[in-house]
Write an enzyme that holds these catalytic residues in place. Structure first.
Site, PDB file in Angstrom:
ATOM      1  N   GLU A 200       0.739  -1.353  -0.173  1.00 14.31           N
ATOM      2  CA  GLU A 200      -0.125   0.027   0.151  1.00 14.31           C
ATOM      3  C   GLU A 200       0.772   1.215   0.016  1.00 14.31           C
ATOM      4  O   GLU A 200       0.758   1.939   0.857  1.00 14.31           O
ATOM      5  CB  GLU A 200      -1.075  -0.120   1.220  1.00 14.31           C
ATOM      6  CG  GLU A 200      -1.777  -1.377   1.264  1.00 14.31           C
ATOM      7  CD  GLU A 200      -3.223  -1.065   2.043  1.00 14.31           C
ATOM      8  OE1 GLU A 200      -3.189  -0.277   2.985  1.00 14.31           O
ATOM      9  OE2 GLU A 200      -4.034  -2.061   1.796  1.00 14.31           O
ATOM     10  N   GLU A 332      -4.872  -8.939  -0.190  1.00 16.50           N
ATOM     11  CA  GLU A 332      -5.482  -8.542   1.075  1.00 16.50           C
ATOM     12  C   GLU A 332      -6.896  -8.330   0.749  1.00 16.50           C
ATOM     13  O   GLU A 332      -7.405  -7.454  -0.263  1.00 16.50           O
ATOM     14  CB  GLU A 332      -4.950  -7.178   1.625  1.00 16.50           C
ATOM     15  CG  GLU A 332      -3.806  -7.391   2.372  1.00 16.50           C
ATOM     16  CD  GLU A 332      -3.426  -5.952   3.138  1.00 16.50           C
ATOM     17  OE1 GLU A 332      -4.176  -5.364   3.673  1.00 16.50           O
ATOM     18  OE2 GLU A 332      -2.135  -5.826   3.373  1.00 16.50           O
TER      19      GLU A 332
HETATM   20  O1  AHR Z   1      -4.776  -5.967   7.031  1.00 15.86           O
HETATM   21  C1  AHR Z   1      -4.631  -5.163   7.853  1.00 15.86           C
HETATM   22  C2  AHR Z   1      -4.203  -3.802   7.036  1.00 15.86           C
HETATM   23  O2  AHR Z   1      -5.003  -3.338   6.030  1.00 15.86           O
HETATM   24  C3  AHR Z   1      -2.856  -4.162   6.483  1.00 15.86           C
HETATM   25  O3  AHR Z   1      -1.762  -3.922   7.117  1.00 15.86           O
HETATM   26  C4  AHR Z   1      -3.019  -2.935   5.278  1.00 15.86           C
HETATM   27  O4  AHR Z   1      -2.178  -3.162   4.177  1.00 15.86           O
HETATM   28  C5  AHR Z   1      -4.371  -2.756   5.113  1.00 15.86           C
HETATM   29  O5  AHR Z   1      -4.852  -1.439   4.762  1.00 15.86           O
END
Ligand code: AHR
Length: 528
Positions: A200, A332
């Protein structure tokens, strides 16, 4: 058809029907599957997991230390390893997440007592003992029979730090770093099949513009080399760039446009995508327990947006990479609910209900339908964090409904997608209208046909009448996951409230018939 009529009918398979809740009258849905029609491979890496250094995801969830009274192997809890082995987890992403861009690997190697205490600034500024470092992660991955997906620190690290970590992990020749690894107990080079270049980077990973990240990506992609002789040529480590976290396509445009003209000095094999199901928007406010059919429907509607999101990003990727060389990696995803009352809000603790299980099946089906481009995905997260497989509390462990979905989907790993034609109509709850059913079919290497059916309707069972052509199925069997209510959960006190049960399937010639209960996930196998 009655049980008696089936009993006297040759070539029919009968299994016990299990119903978990009273159901209202069933309607009939017709499906047709031509098992000879093959689509893309459903890459086993779509069933990947994410284990960030966050809350009790690693510490307590995986790592209890070798001196713990909780049974463990070299500090990794045995109960968790046994449970995860059954999922055939293809890859585990670590150390982050946002934490990945503040992780300095040297603090997590060497004798445990000499490792420094640091702060986990991303997640509650708690003390990190660094007891779970490279060696412990690789040991964990090996114990569960999985593979490593390591994210390198682009946000607060340097290309040199990343290059040295890679050399430490993968050099087989006796370099100083390889000798250090051997002195720390691992003479053999590690295998790192997947490398994430930052996390991110448009947000917690450094708040970069797409152009700025692109220039970093080129540097890291070049210098973060894998020296393991077994990982050259066709087995080389796959490099995954940071991708978008919104439906906007500017980021994808920038990376893919540059990639189209890349030279020998840099390359990527995947572009990541992050997308959570947050039905009420940020900050997450949906309860993970104690909700009803309206909240359930809203969550499922929200999660189905994944399909549009993939399409949108894929259309940009197709423009620059029509041969689909670069995979879209949804590393994710999952349901992000409000933190459970009484827990540290930075630890992202939530319960996991039947709703989450159905939500997982819908996403896995979407990924499978996009399998020509989406070749890897990592649910967030593995243990005790967000949409977890497993919850632990000291020595106690419970498997979540999402865990059981992953278990039921194991046969889909590396199976070949087979299209299913169906239309079961819709169901409406308040202002939300949803497809009543979702379905996925695939053929495994042995020729078996696997069929998954999610019945989204929280009230109505559904009679399925499936016409199977393209193979001669001799028997059918399967199991179904449902429970009394959409918010049913497994707890330490009642761990079996949501567990798969055998389901009845009738097979006459090429016709499969079964009844799927309301709010259920069902997987059937058909033997050739
Ligand atoms: O999964 C939790 C968080 O969500 C992670 O650390 C981040 O990459 C995302 O924003």
């Amino acid at each position: 058809m009655t049980l008696d009529s089936i009993r006297f009918f040759p070539g029919i398979s009968i299994l016990l029907l299990f119903s978990t809740a009273p159901v209202t009258a069933a309607e009939t849905a017709h499906l047709s599957i031509d098992a000879s029609k093959a689509g893309a491979k459903i890459d086993r890496n779509l069933f990947g997991q994410f284990a960030e250094n966050l809350g009790h995801g690693l510490y307590e969830g995986i790592w209890v230390g070798p001196d713990s009274a909780i049974p463990n192997t070299r500090g990794v809890r045995n109960d968790v390893v046994t449970a995860l082995r059954a999922l055939k987890v293809p890859n585990v992403r670590w150390p982050g997440g946002c934490f990945g861009d503040e992780y300095h690997w040297r603090k997590g190697i060497g004798p445990a007592a000499q490792r420094p205490a640091t702060l986990n600034s991303s997640w509650g500024a708690v003390i990190d003992t660094n007891r779970f470092g490279t060696q412990e992660f690789m040991d964990f991955v090996q114990q569960i029979g999985s593979q490593a997906y390591v994210s390198i620190n682009v946000g607060s690290g340097s290309p040199q730090e990343a290059a040295e970590w890679l050399e430490y992990m993968t050099a087989a020749k006796p370099t100083a770093l390889a000798k250090e690894r051997a002195a720390n107990g691992h003479p053999d080079a590690y295998t790192i099949p997947f490398l994430g270049i930052g996390n991110e980077s448009w947000g917690c990973g450094g708040n970069m513009t797409a152009d700025y990240y692109l220039s970093q990506l080129k540097i890291y992609s070049h210098f973060a080399r894998n020296d393991n002789p077994a990982q050259q040529g066709e087995h080389q480590m796959l490099k995954i760039a940071v991708g978008p976290g919104t439906p906007e396509t500017e980021w994808t445009e920038t990376i893919m446009k540059a990639w189209q003209h890349h030279d020998w000095s840099w390359n990527i094999d995947g572009l990541s995508l992050h997308w959570y199901t947050v039905p009420n928007g940020w900050p997450p406010s949906t309860p993970s327990t104690g909700f009803g059919a309206a909240e359930y429907g809203k969550s499922l509607k929200s999660t189905l947006f994944m399909n549009d999101l993939l399409r949108k990003q894929e259309s940009v990727m197709d423009k620059y990479d029509p041969q689909k060389k670069v995979a879209l990696v949804v590393d994710e995803w999952g349901a992000w609910h409000a933190a459970l009352h009484g827990t540290n809000p930075s630890f992202l603790v939530q319960q996991n209900s039947l709703r989450d299980a159905i939500l997982a099946s819908l996403n896995l089906n979407i990924f499978a339908r996009h399998a020509d481009r989406v070749r890897m995905a990592n649910i967030a997260q593995m243990i005790n964090v967000l949409q977890a497989m497993i919850l632990t509390d000291k020595e106690k462990m419970v498997l979540t409904p999402t865990y059981y979905v992953y278990k039921m989907y194991v046969p889909f790993q590396d199976a070949t997608f087979v299209p299913v034609d169906f239309d079961a109509g819709t169901y409406t709850q308040g202002s939300v209208t949803l497809p009543r059913v979702d379905a996925l079919a695939a053929r495994d290497a042995s020729g078996k046909l696997w069929l998954e059916i999610s019945n989204l309707d929280p009230e109505k069972a559904l009679d399925l009448d499936a016409e199977i052509s393209g193979m001669t199925a001799k028997s059918a069997k399967g199991e179904t996951l449902s429970a009394a209510a959409v918010d049913s959960v497994n707890t330490f006190a009642a761990p079996d409230a949501v567990t798969p049960k055998p389901v009845f399937a009738g097979l006459i010639g090429g016709r499969l018939t079964l009844t799927v209960g309301p709010k259920s996930v069902t997987v059937i196998s058909l033997e050739p």
